[in-house]
Scaffold this active site. Sequence first.
Site, PDB file in Angstrom:
ATOM      1  NE  ARG A  43       3.987   2.167  -1.618  1.00  0.00           N
ATOM      2  CZ  ARG A  43       5.296   1.798  -1.487  1.00  0.00           C
ATOM      3  NH1 ARG A  43       6.299   2.030  -2.371  1.00  0.00           N
ATOM      4  NH2 ARG A  43       5.631   0.638  -0.661  1.00  0.00           N
TER       5      ARG A  43
ATOM      6  CB  CYS B 270      -0.728   0.096   1.351  1.00  0.00           C
ATOM      7  SG  CYS B 270      -1.659  -1.232   1.793  1.00  0.00           S
TER       8      CYS B 270
ATOM      9  CD  GLU C  87       9.683  -7.567 -19.659  1.00  0.00           C
ATOM     10  OE1 GLU C  87       9.352  -8.430 -18.807  1.00  0.00           O
ATOM     11  OE2 GLU C  87       9.316  -6.421 -19.566  1.00  0.00           O
TER      12      GLU C  87
ATOM     13  CE  LYS D 158       6.200  -6.003 -19.496  1.00  0.00           C
ATOM     14  NZ  LYS D 158       6.776  -5.466 -18.072  1.00  0.00           N
TER      15      LYS D 158
ATOM     16  CE  LYS E 117       6.614   0.828 -11.332  1.00  0.00           C
ATOM     17  NZ  LYS E 117       6.683   0.062 -12.575  1.00  0.00           N
TER      18      LYS E 117
ATOM     19  CG  HIS F   1      11.002 -30.772 -27.696  1.00  0.00           C
ATOM     20  ND1 HIS F   1      11.615 -31.541 -28.173  1.00  0.00           N
ATOM     21  CD2 HIS F   1      11.759 -29.628 -27.892  1.00  0.00           C
ATOM     22  CE1 HIS F   1      12.695 -31.467 -28.631  1.00  0.00           C
ATOM     23  NE2 HIS F   1      12.823 -30.322 -28.586  1.00  0.00           N
TER      24      HIS F   1
ATOM     25  CD1 TRP G  98      -3.024  -4.201  -5.113  1.00  0.00           C
ATOM     26  CD2 TRP G  98      -2.157  -5.629  -3.932  1.00  0.00           C
ATOM     27  NE1 TRP G  98      -2.729  -5.240  -5.810  1.00  0.00           N
ATOM     28  CE2 TRP G  98      -2.314  -6.410  -4.985  1.00  0.00           C
ATOM     29  CE3 TRP G  98      -1.601  -6.423  -2.663  1.00  0.00           C
ATOM     30  CZ2 TRP G  98      -2.012  -7.593  -5.291  1.00  0.00           C
ATOM     31  CZ3 TRP G  98      -1.017  -7.681  -2.781  1.00  0.00           C
ATOM     32  CH2 TRP G  98      -1.281  -8.126  -4.449  1.00  0.00           C
TER      33      TRP G  98
ATOM     34  CG  ASN H 195       3.165  -0.724   2.957  1.00  0.00           C
ATOM     35  OD1 ASN H 195       2.555  -1.756   2.588  1.00  0.00           O
ATOM     36  ND2 ASN H 195       4.118  -0.316   2.368  1.00  0.00           N
ATOM     37  N   GLY H 196       2.070  -3.170   5.221  1.00  0.00           N
ATOM     38  CA  GLY H 196       2.795  -4.316   5.472  1.00  0.00           C
ATOM     39  C   GLY H 196       1.946  -5.346   6.029  1.00  0.00           C
TER      40      GLY H 196
ATOM     41  CD  GLU I 196       3.357  -6.917 -15.905  1.00  0.00           C
ATOM     42  OE1 GLU I 196       3.858  -7.078 -14.762  1.00  0.00           O
ATOM     43  OE2 GLU I 196       4.001  -6.373 -16.659  1.00  0.00           O
TER      44      GLU I 196
HETATM   45  C1  G6P Z   1       5.440  -6.546  -9.358  1.00  0.00           C
HETATM   46  C2  G6P Z   1       5.038  -6.023 -10.591  1.00  0.00           C
HETATM   47  C3  G6P Z   1       5.867  -6.450 -11.729  1.00  0.00           C
HETATM   48  C4  G6P Z   1       7.377  -6.194 -11.331  1.00  0.00           C
HETATM   49  C5  G6P Z   1       7.762  -7.062 -10.149  1.00  0.00           C
HETATM   50  C6  G6P Z   1       9.093  -6.569  -9.859  1.00  0.00           C
HETATM   51  O1  G6P Z   1       5.295  -8.109  -9.475  1.00  0.00           O
HETATM   52  O2  G6P Z   1       3.691  -6.023 -10.686  1.00  0.00           O
HETATM   53  O3  G6P Z   1       5.414  -5.843 -12.730  1.00  0.00           O
HETATM   54  O4  G6P Z   1       7.955  -6.794 -12.529  1.00  0.00           O
HETATM   55  O5  G6P Z   1       6.920  -6.614  -8.919  1.00  0.00           O
HETATM   56  O6  G6P Z   1       9.328  -5.413  -9.184  1.00  0.00           O
HETATM   57  P1  G6P Z   1      10.289  -4.865  -9.037  1.00  0.00           P
HETATM   58  O7  G6P Z   1      10.001  -3.207  -8.417  1.00  0.00           O
HETATM   59  O8  G6P Z   1      11.329  -5.647  -7.730  1.00  0.00           O
HETATM   60  O9  G6P Z   1      11.268  -4.624 -10.232  1.00  0.00           O
END
Ligand code: G6P
Length: 606
Positions: free
Chosen positions: A27, A2, A476, A480, A601, A499, A74, A100-101, A483
Amino acid sequence: MCGISGIAGSKNIGVPLLESIKHLEYRGYDSCGVAIMTPYHIEVRKNIGYVDEVNEREKLSEPQGEIGIAHTRWATHGGVTKENTHPHLSCNKDFAVVHNGIISNYMEIKKWLIGEGHKFHSETDTEVIVHLIEKYFPASKDVENAFVMAIKQLEGTYAIAMITTNEKDKIFCAKRESPLVIGLGDGANYIGSDFNAFIDYTKNAVVLDDDEYAVILRDRYFIKNTFSGDIVRKKITQINWDSDMAKKGGYPHYMLKEIYEQPQCVINAMQVDKGLIRKLSEMIMESNRVYLIGAGTTYYVSLFSEYNFSSIAGIFTPAISSDEFKNLGEVDKDSLVIAISQSGETYDTLNALKFAKSRGAKTSAIVNVMGSSIARFADHTIMQGSGPEICVISTKAALSQMIILLMVALEVGVINKKLTIKNKNEIERNISMLPELIQKILNEKSGFIHTIAYKFSHINNWLYLGRGKYYPIALESSLKMKEVAYIHAEGMPAGFLKHGTIALIDEKLYSIIFMPPKSNEELYNLSLGSAEEIKARKGFIIGFHFGEKGGVERLFNEEIILPKAQEVIAPFLELVVAQLFAYFTAVALKRNIDKPRSLAKSVTVA
Ligand code: G6P
């Protein structure tokens, strides 16, 4: 996971307090609220929804007061309901808390407090904190004392902020394993989960460490160790981001703005302090085992870099998803663990680093957020200098991390005698062409990628295929798509297709193939071979390639042709195209681009 914030000021703080949680919304954004000290009582306004929505209904900035705390949530403990939204009040409404935590022993504390007559209104772990403070206050009538007694009883992780009618000019806050920073302003002091909370008002900040608490007034503050009670003196950090960097600057979404910032990010990444690159390279050479770790995108950054360390530096540096590190990483004092993290707060990554350190291993980190937990925990830290990344989905930060690790691989290559200085300089010259080539794609291809993305936005299943370094790029890129567009996209090595997964292919399955430039003939031909396998089963293929003739025009149903590029930078160009493809698909599907559902994030929980 959060965002928390607070302001101790000398005039009405309603509007800046509201702004602070808007800046922290990435966050967590399922509910939010504020607690403001009015002349008569603590006024709490909160509800479920995004900050703007809640503000519309609850008028969050309306209460008049000079001290307040705020939260954007969150959900972890307890569903997304108004009752579970922070701030939480004590029974007598004299104390309000945001957190937060995760308080891991909250159940036992809650049971005890209920036995003592406290009434709980939420299912959260947080609510125990405010009742504990209320419980301890009457004995000494000393707020600081009651606050510290309560904090000492908590197990787990927390960044906490509290206000009380008993001392109306103060914010009490404490930290363990969740981030908390103090902003020192003119006529007001601030707190926040990160600098974004107060970046419009001050660039002077103090970072709290674990097991410290602080008392904040508008014109002064002090920090103490929670357990010894000793005053802690800290140096003031100058924030080198400005508030404009964190604003949308005319783009419809932060994601697009951040994709467009990538040419500059590459330049910044290439200018990272050479001394730090050199130091990390030496650490790598001195270690028996080197691991690259990250979560989500940063795991894929690690995997991509693993290929570079093997091919350029002649060193095997396995990439491990940080949540699995304890199960897989064999570490001792001769090991080095390099963590990649945009936020510097990801629990799984921090936890893996702590595990490594406890075994005597050396630790290093590549991080974007100054003063973050991982940046401070690692023995050696490289700040990547990508500027604030606000969109929850990482684009520019990830690309920058890949570049920095590539620079490290080059340095190690020279030390390890796999490369001459001349080779290294030549590769660096190639990398320096990247900003211009990315710019070319952004200028010339965006419109076309937009068209293709809209055309195929109804497709629900994609295969993303690549070989060699294009495999982590495929992974990667597929992340994207998942997500931001909530579309299933499976990344895999193109050679793996035959395979098993090949059984899925028919005219309804759509694939993207990430082709290498033809200069890498073997990989190019093998990648074409995979395209043949799909074509033979009537699969639909979009090819990302560099415009070389000889097969591709026959195999691909659609193609995105990229400017000619050297092998070392070619994967980055394909990544940029894939970012745009995911972005425009999400726009076509009217997704919530910068704050996708269920994501945050920085994931500060296990
Ligand atoms: C969360 C986000 C991802 C991100 C990951 C790592 O799961 O939703 O999009 O890649 O954290 O985040 P960081 O801040 O450690 O790069």
